[in-house]
Structure formats: C-alpha cells, structure tokens
Design a protein around this motif. Structure first.
Motif, PDB file in Angstrom:
ATOM      1  N   GLY A  17       0.827  -1.206   0.000  1.00  0.00           N
ATOM      2  CA  GLY A  17       0.000   0.000   0.000  1.00  0.00           C
ATOM      3  C   GLY A  17       0.856   1.249   0.000  1.00  0.00           C
ATOM      4  O   GLY A  17       2.053   1.184   0.271  1.00  0.00           O
ATOM      5  N   ARG A  18       0.208   2.360  -0.289  1.00  0.00           N
ATOM      6  CA  ARG A  18       0.945   3.620  -0.355  1.00  0.00           C
ATOM      7  C   ARG A  18       1.454   4.007   1.032  1.00  0.00           C
ATOM      8  O   ARG A  18       0.954   3.536   2.043  1.00  0.00           O
ATOM      9  CB  ARG A  18       0.043   4.707  -0.929  1.00  0.00           C
ATOM     10  N   PRO A  19       2.461   4.902   1.074  1.00  0.00           N
ATOM     11  CA  PRO A  19       2.991   5.339   2.373  1.00  0.00           C
ATOM     12  C   PRO A  19       1.879   5.903   3.256  1.00  0.00           C
ATOM     13  O   PRO A  19       0.955   6.556   2.756  1.00  0.00           O
ATOM     14  CB  PRO A  19       3.979   6.443   1.999  1.00  0.00           C
ATOM     15  N   VAL A  38       6.081   3.056  13.699  1.00  0.00           N
ATOM     16  CA  VAL A  38       4.962   3.795  13.125  1.00  0.00           C
ATOM     17  C   VAL A  38       5.148   5.283  13.400  1.00  0.00           C
ATOM     18  O   VAL A  38       5.517   5.674  14.503  1.00  0.00           O
ATOM     19  CB  VAL A  38       3.640   3.333  13.788  1.00  0.00           C
ATOM     20  N   SER A  39       4.910   6.101  12.389  1.00  0.00           N
ATOM     21  CA  SER A  39       4.829   7.537  12.645  1.00  0.00           C
ATOM     22  C   SER A  39       3.874   8.129  11.627  1.00  0.00           C
ATOM     23  O   SER A  39       3.429   7.446  10.708  1.00  0.00           O
ATOM     24  CB  SER A  39       6.202   8.206  12.538  1.00  0.00           C
ATOM     25  N   ASN A  40       3.542   9.401  11.806  1.00  0.00           N
ATOM     26  CA  ASN A  40       2.628  10.008  10.839  1.00  0.00           C
ATOM     27  C   ASN A  40       3.373  10.523   9.610  1.00  0.00           C
ATOM     28  O   ASN A  40       2.817  11.259   8.814  1.00  0.00           O
ATOM     29  CB  ASN A  40       1.794  11.115  11.499  1.00  0.00           C
ATOM     30  N   THR A  44       8.369   5.911   6.832  1.00  0.00           N
ATOM     31  CA  THR A  44       8.948   5.586   8.143  1.00  0.00           C
ATOM     32  C   THR A  44       9.623   4.218   8.076  1.00  0.00           C
ATOM     33  O   THR A  44      10.721   4.029   8.583  1.00  0.00           O
ATOM     34  CB  THR A  44       7.835   5.574   9.213  1.00  0.00           C
ATOM     35  N   THR A  45       8.954   3.272   7.413  1.00  0.00           N
ATOM     36  CA  THR A  45       9.495   1.918   7.283  1.00  0.00           C
ATOM     37  C   THR A  45      10.558   1.909   6.192  1.00  0.00           C
ATOM     38  O   THR A  45      10.274   2.266   5.055  1.00  0.00           O
ATOM     39  CB  THR A  45       8.365   0.924   6.925  1.00  0.00           C
ATOM     40  N   ARG A  46      11.777   1.497   6.550  1.00  0.00           N
ATOM     41  CA  ARG A  46      12.846   1.460   5.549  1.00  0.00           C
ATOM     42  C   ARG A  46      13.270   0.043   5.207  1.00  0.00           C
ATOM     43  O   ARG A  46      14.012  -0.174   4.257  1.00  0.00           O
ATOM     44  CB  ARG A  46      14.078   2.202   6.070  1.00  0.00           C
ATOM     45  N   ASN A 130      -8.581   0.687   5.594  1.00  0.00           N
ATOM     46  CA  ASN A 130      -8.172   1.045   6.960  1.00  0.00           C
ATOM     47  C   ASN A 130      -8.661   2.443   7.343  1.00  0.00           C
ATOM     48  O   ASN A 130      -9.122   3.208   6.502  1.00  0.00           O
ATOM     49  CB  ASN A 130      -6.644   0.960   7.055  1.00  0.00           C
ATOM     50  N   LYS A 131      -8.544   2.752   8.611  1.00  0.00           N
ATOM     51  CA  LYS A 131      -8.865   4.066   9.178  1.00  0.00           C
ATOM     52  C   LYS A 131     -10.344   4.390   9.072  1.00  0.00           C
ATOM     53  O   LYS A 131     -10.711   5.558   8.918  1.00  0.00           O
ATOM     54  CB  LYS A 131      -8.027   5.180   8.521  1.00  0.00           C
ATOM     55  N   VAL A 132     -11.200   3.362   9.163  1.00  0.00           N
ATOM     56  CA  VAL A 132     -12.639   3.647   9.104  1.00  0.00           C
ATOM     57  C   VAL A 132     -13.072   4.501  10.305  1.00  0.00           C
ATOM     58  O   VAL A 132     -14.085   5.205  10.237  1.00  0.00           O
ATOM     59  CB  VAL A 132     -13.517   2.371   9.023  1.00  0.00           C
TER      60      VAL A 132
END
Ligand code: GDP
Ligand code: MG
Length: 303
Positions: A17-19, A38-40, A44-46, A130-132
């Motif tokens: 999925g997208r960043p 996790v961050s906003n 973040t994930t490398r 996600n984020k419903v």
C-alpha cells in the motif's frame, strides 16, 4: 500441544500500500506487539520485516515493506530510495496472498496499478480499507467499497481500524483461508524475524521520526554499537548518524533536552517489547552523505 497440521495453516502475506495508509500499524495489531515502527510521516518503514502472528488455527507471516515510492520523493534518486524500492519489490516473491491496504474513502490510480500487478502475478488480494474510525460520514463506506471492488476480483474486502483494532478477527479468518495447510514455521512466542538489536535501533529511529521536524528525520540513521545482556538488564548504545555538522545541535536540543527525550521514549518502548530493564545511551555523530553512500547504508543495516 502440537497443532494438527491438517487443520493448521501457515504462509506468507505481503502487506502492500501507499505510504502512511497504516501498513505497519496493521502488522503490529495482528502480531500483538510493536515489531514495526509507526509515525505520521511517509516512508517511516525502511526495511523489509517479517511480523509473525500466531493465531488459532494458523500462523500468518506478514511481510511489512517500505511502500513502493517514486525515486524523486524524499530520498530523491539516492541509494536509500533504491534500497527501499528493492525491499518492497522483493516482498512479493513467494507470498501466498497480499493485503492491499488503502485509506477509507481514498482510492487513487496507483492503487489500481498495484492491484493489477498483484493479480498478474497470480497473487490473491485481500482489500483492507483502513482508518474507518476517521470516516465522518459512515454511510459513505458502502458505496466506496462497492466502487472499488467493482471489476476487481478481491479475495475478500475488509473495512477495519488497525489503530482501534476493529475488524481484525474477520480479517484474520479470511487471511487464513488463503494460506496453505502446514505446520507453523516459527515458535509461537516469536514475533519477528529480526533481532532485538535491530528492533532497538528501529525504536530509536521511531522517536527521530516523531520528534524531529520536517526534513531532518530523513537525514538520520541509527546504528546500535553495543547490545549486551548484563544480568536482567540490557545495556544498549545507539549512534544517531546525521549528514551534516549543523544537524547535530538540532537532534541534541537545548542543553541536551531533545536527545534525552528521544532516549527516554525509545527506552520505554524497548522495555515494553523486550520485557526487561534497559539502560540506553545515545550519541549523535556526523557522516556526510550517508544516505547516498552504499557502504554507509550497509554498515547501518540497509541491505
Ligand atoms: P505505513 O506507512 O503504511 O506503514 O503507515 P503507519 O502504520 O506508519 O501509519 C501511518 C499513520 O497512520 C500513523 O500516524 C498511524 O497512527 C496512523 N494510523 C494507522 N492506522 C490507523 C487507523 O486505523 N486509524 C487512524 N485514525 N489512524 C491510523
Ligand atoms: Mg510502515
């Protein structure tokens, strides 16, 4: 109490999925521990990382990835962006299914392209919306799902909130249905394929992503110089690498306040994850141009 291999399922699932859509949050929610930071901030994930979710009737090996991103993003055409894209593409090899994560109410052309790539590779795709919890107008959800799923043969569609842990049980059942029968690959108390040393470095980097403004987090890397068990205690020494001398005081902060806060929060997270007391020391050092230096990347653990 060995599981019956005939009713037990085990397999690898790529999380795509997208960043910033919540891939790492979802992996952590399914694993039940913070294995992926996790961050906003996007990207973040490398690293490619395996999260191991041992559930009733199966073991799900979740491949969390840096989202594929264009090489003119934050990292420009640097060695870093090439490394991250390689990790994201490699994640598709040998997986039994993919979780395609999008944000509720948001579907872009890129998502459609990703779906086509996965299906052409013959990989069953479960759509995770996600984020419903953030949707103001709940009645918009069903039309959104219908629109996105029209003409696309998703193996299943699941609206969830990874953050609030809503909708995960039904998702787990549908993931298991896509996996081959077989015994678990990992012990049930294992949560990731990465070492504690690696996770310690990531937890320091998570605080850098969260506590440093704008561009600076992307100019930092963390190297764990020391990781020793000392009785019930873990002694950890972390070097925070920056790219220029001028970035050092920003990380350290006034009277060392920011570096202390980064260390305090990272240590707290480590103690939760490792289940023991941690003594953490952190230093800031300069290595010019590390993000475009293949040798530096290698020594910081980016392969
Ligand atoms: P990734 O880049 O796809 O791995 O996304 P992350 O897991 O790092 O999450 C990006 C941001 O979205 C973080 O600030 C998360 O706290 C937030 N987030 C993730 N899942 C949810 C959710 O279900 N609801 C809300 N409101 N925020 C979420
Ligand atoms: Mg992530």
């Amino acid at each position: 109490n060995t599981p019956n291999p005939e009713s037990h399922r085990c397999g690898q699932v790529a999380v795509i999925g997208r960043p910033n859509v919540g891939k790492s949050t979802l992996v952590n929610a399914l694993v039940g521990a913070k294995v992926s930071i996790v961050s906003n901030r996007p990207q973040t994930t490398r690293h490619r990382l395996l999260g191991i979710a041992t559930v009733e009737g199966g073991q799900i090996l979740l491949v969390d990835t840096p989202g594929l991103h264009r090489e003119h993003g934050r990292y420009k055409a640097s060695a870093m962006s090439r490394v991250m894209n390689r990790a994201a593409r490699g994640a598709l090899e040998g997986v039994d299914a993919a979780l395609m994560v999008v944000e509720a109410g948001r579907w872009v052309d890129e998502d459609g392209l990703a779906f086509d790539v996965l299906r052409q590779a013959g990989i069953p795709v479960i759509l995770v919306v996600n984020k419903v919890d953030r949707l103001k107008d709940k009645s918009a959800l069903l039309p959104f799902l219908a629109e996105v799923a029209r003409d696309r043969d998703f193996a299943a569609v699941h609206p969830i909130s990874a953050l609030k842990r809503k909708g995960l049980e039904a998702l787990v059942r549908d993931i298991l249905a896509q996996l081959p029968e077989g015994p678990p690959v990992y012990d049930e108390d294992e949560i990731t394929d990465r070492s504690q040393r690696f996770l310690a470095g990531e937890l320091v980097r998570e605080q850098l992503m969260r506590q440093l403004g704008d561009e600076l987090p992307y100019a930092t890397a963390v190297e764990i110089e020391r990781f020793v068990e000392d009785g019930g205690l873990l002694r950890i020494g972390a070097v925070i690498w920056v790219e220029r001398e001028g970035q050092k005081p920003i990380v350290i902060g006034k009277g060392g306040a920011r570096l202390r806060e980064i260390g305090r929060k990272a240590r707290h997270q480590m103690e939760r994850l490792f289940g023991r007391k941690v003594f953490l020391e952190a230093w800031v050092r300069v290595r010019e141009g590390w993000s475009d230096d293949e040798a530096a990347l290698k020594s910081f653990g980016y392969e």
